[in-house]
Scaffold this motif. Sequence first.
Motif, PDB file in Angstrom:
ATOM      1  N   UNK A   1      24.272  41.050  29.987  1.00  0.00           N
ATOM      2  CA  UNK A   1      24.985  40.704  31.195  1.00  0.00           C
ATOM      3  C   UNK A   1      26.487  40.764  31.039  1.00  0.00           C
ATOM      4  N   UNK A   2      27.196  41.213  32.107  1.00  0.00           N
ATOM      5  CA  UNK A   2      28.652  41.142  32.195  1.00  0.00           C
ATOM      6  C   UNK A   2      29.160  41.516  33.581  1.00  0.00           C
ATOM      7  N   UNK A   3      30.199  40.904  34.046  1.00  0.00           N
ATOM      8  CA  UNK A   3      30.813  41.223  35.331  1.00  0.00           C
ATOM      9  C   UNK A   3      32.261  40.807  35.308  1.00  0.00           C
ATOM     10  N   UNK A   4      33.061  41.282  36.249  1.00  0.00           N
ATOM     11  CA  UNK A   4      34.446  40.879  36.310  1.00  0.00           C
ATOM     12  C   UNK A   4      34.924  40.813  37.731  1.00  0.00           C
ATOM     13  N   UNK A   5      35.623  39.757  38.056  1.00  0.00           N
ATOM     14  CA  UNK A   5      36.219  39.644  39.375  1.00  0.00           C
ATOM     15  C   UNK A   5      37.044  38.378  39.375  1.00  0.00           C
ATOM     16  N   UNK A   6      38.148  38.383  40.109  1.00  0.00           N
ATOM     17  CA  UNK A   6      38.899  37.143  40.144  1.00  0.00           C
ATOM     18  C   UNK A   6      38.490  36.364  41.378  1.00  0.00           C
TER      19      UNK A   6
ATOM     20  N   UNK B   1      40.749  33.400  31.625  1.00  0.00           N
ATOM     21  CA  UNK B   1      41.745  32.624  32.359  1.00  0.00           C
ATOM     22  C   UNK B   1      43.069  32.618  31.609  1.00  0.00           C
ATOM     23  N   UNK B   2      44.139  33.045  32.320  1.00  0.00           N
ATOM     24  CA  UNK B   2      45.493  32.965  31.779  1.00  0.00           C
ATOM     25  C   UNK B   2      45.723  33.822  30.542  1.00  0.00           C
ATOM     26  N   UNK B   3      45.004  34.935  30.414  1.00  0.00           N
ATOM     27  CA  UNK B   3      45.115  35.752  29.204  1.00  0.00           C
ATOM     28  C   UNK B   3      46.488  36.439  29.161  1.00  0.00           C
ATOM     29  N   UNK B   4      47.204  36.188  28.076  1.00  0.00           N
ATOM     30  CA  UNK B   4      48.511  36.805  27.845  1.00  0.00           C
ATOM     31  C   UNK B   4      48.552  37.357  26.431  1.00  0.00           C
ATOM     32  N   UNK B   5      49.026  38.604  26.288  1.00  0.00           N
ATOM     33  CA  UNK B   5      49.140  39.239  24.977  1.00  0.00           C
ATOM     34  C   UNK B   5      50.458  40.006  24.908  1.00  0.00           C
ATOM     35  N   UNK B   6      51.274  39.671  23.887  1.00  0.00           N
ATOM     36  CA  UNK B   6      52.576  40.316  23.710  1.00  0.00           C
ATOM     37  C   UNK B   6      52.582  41.156  22.442  1.00  0.00           C
ATOM     38  N   UNK B   7      53.243  42.310  22.524  1.00  0.00           N
ATOM     39  CA  UNK B   7      53.539  43.132  21.367  1.00  0.00           C
ATOM     40  C   UNK B   7      55.047  43.313  21.306  1.00  0.00           C
ATOM     41  N   UNK B   8      55.590  43.738  20.175  1.00  0.00           N
ATOM     42  CA  UNK B   8      57.047  43.922  20.097  1.00  0.00           C
ATOM     43  C   UNK B   8      57.563  44.845  21.205  1.00  0.00           C
ATOM     44  N   UNK B   9      58.402  44.301  22.051  1.00  0.00           N
ATOM     45  CA  UNK B   9      59.021  45.094  23.104  1.00  0.00           C
ATOM     46  C   UNK B   9      58.206  45.249  24.372  1.00  0.00           C
ATOM     47  N   UNK B  10      56.995  44.694  24.420  1.00  0.00           N
ATOM     48  CA  UNK B  10      56.173  44.882  25.611  1.00  0.00           C
ATOM     49  C   UNK B  10      55.187  43.721  25.760  1.00  0.00           C
ATOM     50  N   UNK B  11      54.950  43.321  27.025  1.00  0.00           N
ATOM     51  CA  UNK B  11      53.915  42.346  27.348  1.00  0.00           C
ATOM     52  C   UNK B  11      52.731  43.132  27.907  1.00  0.00           C
ATOM     53  N   UNK B  12      51.656  43.246  27.136  1.00  0.00           N
ATOM     54  CA  UNK B  12      50.511  44.065  27.540  1.00  0.00           C
ATOM     55  C   UNK B  12      49.684  43.375  28.620  1.00  0.00           C
ATOM     56  N   UNK B  13      49.464  42.077  28.466  1.00  0.00           N
ATOM     57  CA  UNK B  13      48.718  41.282  29.451  1.00  0.00           C
ATOM     58  C   UNK B  13      49.515  40.041  29.783  1.00  0.00           C
TER      59      UNK B  13
ATOM     60  N   UNK C   1      46.302  36.991  33.005  1.00  0.00           N
ATOM     61  CA  UNK C   1      45.179  37.672  33.648  1.00  0.00           C
ATOM     62  C   UNK C   1      44.018  36.705  33.847  1.00  0.00           C
ATOM     63  N   UNK C   2      43.428  36.764  35.017  1.00  0.00           N
ATOM     64  CA  UNK C   2      42.259  35.953  35.313  1.00  0.00           C
ATOM     65  C   UNK C   2      41.157  36.792  35.929  1.00  0.00           C
ATOM     66  N   UNK C   3      39.984  36.804  35.308  1.00  0.00           N
ATOM     67  CA  UNK C   3      38.843  37.579  35.812  1.00  0.00           C
ATOM     68  C   UNK C   3      37.575  36.756  35.639  1.00  0.00           C
ATOM     69  N   UNK C   4      36.737  36.744  36.660  1.00  0.00           N
ATOM     70  CA  UNK C   4      35.418  36.118  36.575  1.00  0.00           C
ATOM     71  C   UNK C   4      34.353  37.191  36.735  1.00  0.00           C
TER      72      UNK C   4
ATOM     73  N   UNK D   1      50.036  44.965  33.643  1.00  0.00           N
ATOM     74  CA  UNK D   1      49.637  43.889  32.748  1.00  0.00           C
ATOM     75  C   UNK D   1      49.068  42.655  33.394  1.00  0.00           C
ATOM     76  N   UNK D   2      48.945  42.624  34.726  1.00  0.00           N
ATOM     77  CA  UNK D   2      48.402  41.433  35.369  1.00  0.00           C
ATOM     78  C   UNK D   2      47.461  41.824  36.499  1.00  0.00           C
ATOM     79  N   UNK D   3      46.573  40.907  36.875  1.00  0.00           N
ATOM     80  CA  UNK D   3      45.645  41.179  37.968  1.00  0.00           C
ATOM     81  C   UNK D   3      46.376  41.068  39.299  1.00  0.00           C
TER      82      UNK D   3
END
Length: 556
Positions: A21-26, A43-55, A58-61, A248-250
């Motif tokens: 099972x898997x699904x995604x939706x906010x 919920x609230x997923x944030x990921x940073x790399x040097x020089x860039x914010x990739x996420x 983000x919130x997905x259900x 990088x965001x929903x």
Amino acid sequence: MSEGGALHRPALAPSLRGECAITASSSPPAERAPAAAPAVELRGITKRFPGVVANHDIGITVRRGTVHALVGENGAGKSTLMKILYGMQKPDEGTIAIDGEQVSFASPADAIARGIGMVHQHFMLADNLTVLENIVLGAEKLHGIGAAARKAVLEVSDRYGLNVRPDVLVEDLGVADRQRVEILKVLYRGARTLILDEPTAVLVPQEVDALFDNLRELKAEGLTVLFISHKLGEVLSVADDITVIRRGTTVASVVPGETTPKQLAELMVGSELPSPETRESTVTDTPMLTVDGLHLSATDPDGVARAVLDGIGFTIHKGEVLGIAGVEGNGQAELVEAIMGMRDPDGGTITLDGADISHAPTRKRREDGIGYVPEDRHRHGLLLEAPLWENRILGHVTEKPNSRGRLLDLKAARADTERIVTEYDVRTPGIEVTAASLSGGNQQKLIVGREMSHHPKLLIAAHPTRGVDVGAQAQIWDQIREARREGLAVLLISADLDELIGLSDTLRVMFRGRLVADADPATITPEELGSAMTGAASGHLEHAEDGAETGGGAAE
């Protein structure tokens, strides 16, 4: 498992029902929310790399028992988000919940243990191993590597209608069969959540239909699928929910029945869905590439020589795009490698702008004006651990601006890399980052920019827009059209049949190493072309004639 064959869909065994099972939706509307906990909740997923914010936040259900599509332009953060869900990377902020329980993954092994499986866009299979060996590799603790493992593989294959042949070498499989092996790998490990990254990128329409039928059947039995794709028509046809990610965001969560491809494209990139259609003809009478009687043999695993190219003949003129249609594994890759000098043909001639290059080294062909967008950008197009400016030099070491005489001109190469990044909208924090740090679509834009920057006489474009978003697609198509107007000859190989039909002036169908039929791009449909690619020719097709010389005439 038959190459390109449709997926059979027997009913699932009771023991596996509800196990995938898997699904995604906010935040789906309250009236649609299931009583059970979501299969996945981010919920609230944030990921940073040097020089860039990739996420960012983000919130997905993901609702259980649904197909949930995740769409967004290249560099939007889709792949990073999926790597976080699969345990390949850790988020800087935010939470992950599986079946209502908050989890933290330190590795893909942790994700697999919680029932999450991922099928990557670039398949993770060992060509020199059998299907069975690939499936049990790394999962030996489940059933060992002998008779018990074979029995378990066949049981899962039968239950999910994947119809595998366990003893076939992976290198002998077509792309659709390889994809089924990848899906079986994750199901064998007990996946309850299945992530598919661009699963239709290399499939013909009939294979796409078979895959979608299979997904719908599995969904009905409780499987949940998170489906990443750039093909918006396909997304709308198969998904129950769609989440759009931008920068990088929903930004939106939509229901397929309440939106159109145009609206979805505008949510993704702020522009309409592009069309590859080329209306005006720029074909001249001047031949640029002539292939005559080309023959190439290869030795199979049993030591038997077989023809992979058999009497191939065509001519591409200045200002002409010749499209080659065919299911992967029918000789397209070998044709490209023979023209590029990566394989030495057994017979026949290859002439570029009047000069015989049949046995010329690859470097000489490049210097004489052949541009090359390879089928596999990771293996043949980039040095993944090298910075972008070094990748700009790749394949053009002896040419300006990369060199002056016998010496490399690194300053000029760096400056030109900056130009390519700007003109081709390569999303990157700078030219010193590695190619591996870019998304697949941005890697592709860098390659196309590099090749077009040398104003080639002939462009060999193998799947030039594979894995790129609608905005980047439009840009690459425009670059090819503009160069075509200036006299560029193009050999186009693509699994995107709309692209193939829309861009080509002439179409040829390749099957088992031979050019077997001619198609008129003005009248052929993707469905008819897909049938011809599998050996079942239909309307608007003509059998290729011996010795044909005009517009890519095939030597049957």
